[in-house]
Design a protein around this motif. Structure first.
Motif, PDB file in Angstrom:
ATOM      1  N   SER A  80       0.861  -1.169   0.000  1.00 50.93           N
ATOM      2  CA  SER A  80       0.000   0.000   0.000  1.00 50.93           C
ATOM      3  C   SER A  80       0.906   1.230   0.000  1.00 50.93           C
ATOM      4  CB  SER A  80      -0.942  -0.021   1.186  1.00 50.93           C
ATOM      5  OG  SER A  80      -1.918   0.997   1.081  1.00 50.93           O
ATOM      6  N   LEU A  81       0.426   2.360   0.456  1.00 53.35           N
ATOM      7  CA  LEU A  81       1.196   3.597   0.326  1.00 53.35           C
ATOM      8  C   LEU A  81       2.515   3.544   1.081  1.00 53.35           C
ATOM      9  CD1 LEU A  81      -1.661   6.234   0.688  1.00 53.35           C
ATOM     10  CD2 LEU A  81      -0.868   5.065  -1.365  1.00 53.35           C
ATOM     11  N   ALA A  82       2.487   3.140   2.351  1.00 50.18           N
ATOM     12  CA  ALA A  82       3.704   3.137   3.162  1.00 50.18           C
ATOM     13  C   ALA A  82       4.730   2.160   2.613  1.00 50.18           C
ATOM     14  CB  ALA A  82       3.379   2.797   4.614  1.00 50.18           C
ATOM     15  N   GLY A  83       4.280   0.992   2.171  1.00 52.40           N
ATOM     16  CA  GLY A  83       5.212  -0.001   1.637  1.00 52.40           C
ATOM     17  C   GLY A  83       5.876   0.446   0.358  1.00 52.40           C
ATOM     18  N   LEU A  84       5.094   1.036  -0.545  1.00 53.76           N
ATOM     19  CA  LEU A  84       5.678   1.515  -1.795  1.00 53.76           C
ATOM     20  C   LEU A  84       6.648   2.661  -1.544  1.00 53.76           C
ATOM     21  CD1 LEU A  84       2.539   1.410  -4.111  1.00 53.76           C
ATOM     22  CD2 LEU A  84       4.509  -0.132  -4.179  1.00 53.76           C
ATOM     23  N   MET A  85       6.306   3.557  -0.624  1.00 57.13           N
ATOM     24  CA  MET A  85       7.215   4.667  -0.331  1.00 57.13           C
ATOM     25  C   MET A  85       8.514   4.157   0.295  1.00 57.13           C
ATOM     26  SD  MET A  85       4.849   7.919   0.816  1.00 57.13           S
ATOM     27  CE  MET A  85       3.980   7.118   2.158  1.00 57.13           C
ATOM     28  N   ALA A  86       8.422   3.207   1.215  1.00 57.96           N
ATOM     29  CA  ALA A  86       9.624   2.650   1.822  1.00 57.96           C
ATOM     30  C   ALA A  86      10.483   1.947   0.768  1.00 57.96           C
ATOM     31  CB  ALA A  86       9.261   1.681   2.947  1.00 57.96           C
ATOM     32  N   ALA A  87       9.850   1.193  -0.126  1.00 59.46           N
ATOM     33  CA  ALA A  87      10.595   0.482  -1.166  1.00 59.46           C
ATOM     34  C   ALA A  87      11.313   1.460  -2.091  1.00 59.46           C
ATOM     35  CB  ALA A  87       9.641  -0.407  -1.967  1.00 59.46           C
ATOM     36  N   LEU A  88      10.626   2.511  -2.496  1.00 60.62           N
ATOM     37  CA  LEU A  88      11.244   3.497  -3.383  1.00 60.62           C
ATOM     38  C   LEU A  88      12.429   4.194  -2.713  1.00 60.62           C
ATOM     39  CD1 LEU A  88       8.004   5.026  -4.916  1.00 60.62           C
ATOM     40  CD2 LEU A  88       9.772   3.791  -6.185  1.00 60.62           C
ATOM     41  N   ALA A  89      12.260   4.548  -1.441  1.00 63.11           N
ATOM     42  CA  ALA A  89      13.337   5.238  -0.732  1.00 63.11           C
ATOM     43  C   ALA A  89      14.548   4.327  -0.548  1.00 63.11           C
ATOM     44  CB  ALA A  89      12.830   5.746   0.616  1.00 63.11           C
ATOM     45  N   LEU A  90      14.320   3.053  -0.243  1.00 61.58           N
ATOM     46  CA  LEU A  90      15.427   2.120  -0.065  1.00 61.58           C
ATOM     47  C   LEU A  90      16.107   1.808  -1.403  1.00 61.58           C
ATOM     48  CD1 LEU A  90      13.829  -0.309   2.538  1.00 61.58           C
ATOM     49  CD2 LEU A  90      15.654   1.345   2.958  1.00 61.58           C
ATOM     50  N   ALA A  91      15.319   1.686  -2.463  1.00 62.08           N
ATOM     51  CA  ALA A  91      15.916   1.458  -3.782  1.00 62.08           C
ATOM     52  C   ALA A  91      16.777   2.655  -4.194  1.00 62.08           C
ATOM     53  CB  ALA A  91      14.820   1.211  -4.816  1.00 62.08           C
ATOM     54  N   ARG A  92      16.357   3.848  -3.819  1.00 60.28           N
ATOM     55  CA  ARG A  92      17.128   5.048  -4.169  1.00 60.28           C
ATOM     56  C   ARG A  92      18.541   5.012  -3.592  1.00 60.28           C
ATOM     57  NH1 ARG A  92      17.669   9.270  -0.979  1.00 60.28           N
ATOM     58  NH2 ARG A  92      15.727   8.884   0.166  1.00 60.28           N
ATOM     59  N   ILE A  93      18.728   4.395  -2.417  1.00 58.33           N
ATOM     60  CA  ILE A  93      20.062   4.341  -1.815  1.00 58.33           C
ATOM     61  C   ILE A  93      20.807   3.065  -2.207  1.00 58.33           C
ATOM     62  CG2 ILE A  93      19.384   5.826   0.106  1.00 58.33           C
ATOM     63  CD1 ILE A  93      19.344   3.256   1.869  1.00 58.33           C
ATOM     64  N   GLY A  94      20.282   2.334  -3.195  1.00 62.10           N
ATOM     65  CA  GLY A  94      21.016   1.208  -3.755  1.00 62.10           C
ATOM     66  C   GLY A  94      20.642  -0.160  -3.237  1.00 62.10           C
ATOM     67  N   MET A  95      19.552  -0.270  -2.494  1.00 61.66           N
ATOM     68  CA  MET A  95      19.157  -1.578  -1.963  1.00 61.66           C
ATOM     69  C   MET A  95      18.267  -2.330  -2.941  1.00 61.66           C
ATOM     70  SD  MET A  95      18.556  -0.975   2.127  1.00 61.66           S
ATOM     71  CE  MET A  95      18.850  -2.719   2.492  1.00 61.66           C
ATOM     72  N   GLU A  96      18.419  -3.646  -2.953  1.00 60.15           N
ATOM     73  CA  GLU A  96      17.493  -4.518  -3.671  1.00 60.15           C
ATOM     74  C   GLU A  96      16.304  -4.785  -2.754  1.00 60.15           C
ATOM     75  OE1 GLU A  96      17.611  -5.820  -6.706  1.00 60.15           O
ATOM     76  OE2 GLU A  96      19.577  -5.048  -7.307  1.00 60.15           O
ATOM     77  N   VAL A  97      15.088  -4.622  -3.289  1.00 65.92           N
ATOM     78  CA  VAL A  97      13.892  -4.674  -2.446  1.00 65.92           C
ATOM     79  C   VAL A  97      12.873  -5.642  -3.028  1.00 65.92           C
ATOM     80  CG1 VAL A  97      12.094  -3.338  -1.299  1.00 65.92           C
ATOM     81  CG2 VAL A  97      14.276  -2.231  -1.881  1.00 65.92           C
ATOM     82  N   ASP A  98      12.464  -6.616  -2.212  1.00 64.26           N
ATOM     83  CA  ASP A  98      11.311  -7.462  -2.532  1.00 64.26           C
ATOM     84  C   ASP A  98      10.119  -6.940  -1.753  1.00 64.26           C
ATOM     85  OD1 ASP A  98      12.080  -9.823  -4.274  1.00 64.26           O
ATOM     86  OD2 ASP A  98      13.653  -9.926  -2.738  1.00 64.26           O
ATOM     87  N   VAL A  99       9.042  -6.612  -2.466  1.00 61.21           N
ATOM     88  CA  VAL A  99       7.816  -6.112  -1.838  1.00 61.21           C
ATOM     89  C   VAL A  99       6.760  -7.201  -1.937  1.00 61.21           C
ATOM     90  CG1 VAL A  99       6.073  -4.302  -1.803  1.00 61.21           C
ATOM     91  CG2 VAL A  99       8.409  -3.760  -2.525  1.00 61.21           C
ATOM     92  N   LEU A 100       6.217  -7.599  -0.804  1.00 64.34           N
ATOM     93  CA  LEU A 100       5.250  -8.695  -0.755  1.00 64.34           C
ATOM     94  C   LEU A 100       3.872  -8.137  -0.411  1.00 64.34           C
ATOM     95  CD1 LEU A 100       7.357 -11.240   1.347  1.00 64.34           C
ATOM     96  CD2 LEU A 100       7.532 -10.683  -1.092  1.00 64.34           C
ATOM     97  N   GLU A 101       2.904  -8.429  -1.248  1.00 60.44           N
ATOM     98  CA  GLU A 101       1.549  -7.906  -1.064  1.00 60.44           C
ATOM     99  C   GLU A 101       0.548  -9.049  -1.154  1.00 60.44           C
ATOM    100  OE1 GLU A 101      -1.851  -6.205  -0.514  1.00 60.44           O
ATOM    101  OE2 GLU A 101       0.007  -5.074  -0.200  1.00 60.44           O
ATOM    102  N   ARG A 102      -0.299  -9.152  -0.150  1.00 63.69           N
ATOM    103  CA  ARG A 102      -1.230 -10.283  -0.119  1.00 63.69           C
ATOM    104  C   ARG A 102      -2.379 -10.143  -1.108  1.00 63.69           C
ATOM    105  NH1 ARG A 102      -4.267  -9.409   5.734  1.00 63.69           N
ATOM    106  NH2 ARG A 102      -5.202  -7.380   5.266  1.00 63.69           N
ATOM    107  N   SER A 103      -2.702  -8.899  -1.537  1.00 57.36           N
ATOM    108  CA  SER A 103      -3.830  -8.696  -2.436  1.00 57.36           C
ATOM    109  C   SER A 103      -3.362  -8.664  -3.885  1.00 57.36           C
ATOM    110  CB  SER A 103      -4.552  -7.388  -2.103  1.00 57.36           C
ATOM    111  OG  SER A 103      -3.803  -6.282  -2.587  1.00 57.36           O
ATOM    112  N   ASP A 104      -4.338  -8.527  -4.785  1.00 57.14           N
ATOM    113  CA  ASP A 104      -4.020  -8.412  -6.209  1.00 57.14           C
ATOM    114  C   ASP A 104      -4.412  -7.043  -6.746  1.00 57.14           C
ATOM    115  OD1 ASP A 104      -6.740  -8.545  -6.147  1.00 57.14           O
ATOM    116  OD2 ASP A 104      -6.936 -10.299  -7.441  1.00 57.14           O
ATOM    117  N   ASP A 105      -4.571  -6.055  -5.829  1.00 64.57           N
ATOM    118  CA  ASP A 105      -4.940  -4.674  -6.157  1.00 64.57           C
ATOM    119  C   ASP A 105      -6.426  -4.491  -6.393  1.00 64.57           C
ATOM    120  OD1 ASP A 105      -2.555  -3.433  -5.789  1.00 64.57           O
ATOM    121  OD2 ASP A 105      -2.010  -3.305  -7.894  1.00 64.57           O
TER     122      ASP A 105
END
Length: 364
Positions: free
Chosen positions: A18-43
């Motif tokens: 959701s919003l917090a997860g996507l924002m955290a993933a984007l911020a971590l990817a910006r500093i060079g981290m590989e990020v797996d985002v796991l979401e239980r729904s299909d949107d």
């Protein structure tokens, strides 16, 4: 030979897209981290209302200029769906982020050198850190705060709806400021929203509204939305009894002026209303070694604070800043710094909302 691609600087598993997860993933990817985002729904079946978008939100999260982004998030009040779509587009365009939908996380674990999650079908996703962004019923929170795993029901709900201005009888003056109304022990918030094309021209946008109601807690319990003192799910339109729709229509005619009355009645007629029980969570910690919480997994204020989304955005930026600056000291030290940076601020936010909640729930 320099390929121009920055080296990988660690890995993270983010639970929740959701919003917090996507924002955290984007911020971590910006500093060079590989990020797996796991979401239980299909949107499908997602719900949301309106929120206040920060200036340059996507640019700050991604470190990229607006011209290079697939979608923009204008500053000001926006629909949840528009903000989520833009964040999702940015995540899809980021090669360091891998999104795994329909992936239900059962538990989070860690040892001295890594952290990982176990899914419902026994798959394992591991990284240097695990970030819980899985909302007010967070699974990751159970591992971070086993002595306080649940957000608590605040004693009232919010009815939510959005209507196209063109669907309502023409108005000479469309509201452009936030409306805050009180009547019959209820509190009502209304605001102007852009349409899907970003239009805010009078008569061509949308009206979003939220109606705080402390008088229907029995309905929430009867429908299983609240069990004990824990919020389980939202009351969806199809599950709202016809008698409740009729009551809401009568109360809207009695308490709310036009155009808000018209907006509510239009949503009721279309059965386009949801009822969300308000949960609150006052955190005592945000981190346990290699596990950390952001957004509603970390802190749940009443929406009346108006700052829940902003707090989640600040969480994402602070998390990435701390991980980026503390790599030499290790990931656990980085997450401890994140907690030191954010805990008192988010506690004050939740406590401020609790002051409203106590008075409002008693009044209902």
């Amino acid at each position: 030979m320099n390929s121009g691609v920055e080296p990988v600087r660690g890995s993270a598993v983010v639970v929740g897209a959701s919003l917090a997860g996507l924002m955290a993933a984007l911020a971590l990817a910006r500093i060079g981290m590989e990020v797996d985002v796991l979401e239980r729904s299909d949107d499908t079946g997602r719900t949301g209302a309106a929120l206040q978008a920060e200036p340059g939100l996507l640019e700050q999260l991604t470190g990229r200029g607006a011209a290079s982004l697939r979608a923009a998030i204008p500053t000001g009040v926006q629909t949840w769906f528009a903000v989520h779509a833009a964040l999702r587009a940015a995540a899809d365009a980021e090669c360091r982020i891998r999104l795994h939908q329909q992936t239900n996380v059962r538990e989070a674990r860690q040892d001295t050198g890594r952290a990982w999650v176990v899914t419902g079908d026994d798959k394992i996703f591991e990284g240097d850190i695990v970030i819980g962004a899985d909302g007010h019923r967070s699974v990751v929170r159970r591992s971070v705060c086993p002595d306080k795993p649940d957000a608590e029901f605040a004693g009232y709900l919010i009815w939510i709806g959005i209507v196209d201005e063109l669907a309502i009888a023409p108005q000479r003056h469309w509201p452009r400021d936030l409306a805050i109304l009180n009547g019959g022990g209820h509190t009502f918030l209304g605001c102007s929203l852009p349409d899907d094309a970003g239009t805010r021209e009078p008569g061509q946008g949308r009206l979003g509204w939220g109606w705080y109601d402390a008088g229907r807690n029995d309905l929430l319990r009867a429908q299983g939305c609240v069990v004990g003192n824990v919020v389980h799910h939202t009351l969806r339109a199809a599950d709202i009894p016809e008698a409740t729709y009729r009551e809401l229509a009568r109360e809207a005619r009695k308490y709310w002026p036009s155009p808000w009355r018209d907006a509510v009645l239009d949503c009721i007629e279309r059965r386009a209303v949801i009822g969300t029980p308000i949960a609150e969570y006052l955190p005592e910690r945000l981190v346990d070694r290699r596990l950390a919480l952001v957004g509603d997994a970390a802190h749940v204020p009443t929406p009346m604070t108006g700052n829940g989304f902003s707090a989640s955005f600040r969480d994402a930026l602070a998390l990435a800043e701390c991980v980026d600056e503390c790599r030499g000291a290790g990931f656990e030290a980085a997450l401890q710094r994140y907690q030191a940076m954010r805990l008192e601020d988010v506690r004050r936010l939740v406590q401020g909302g609790q002051n409203f909640s106590r008075g409002f729930a008693r009044g209902g």
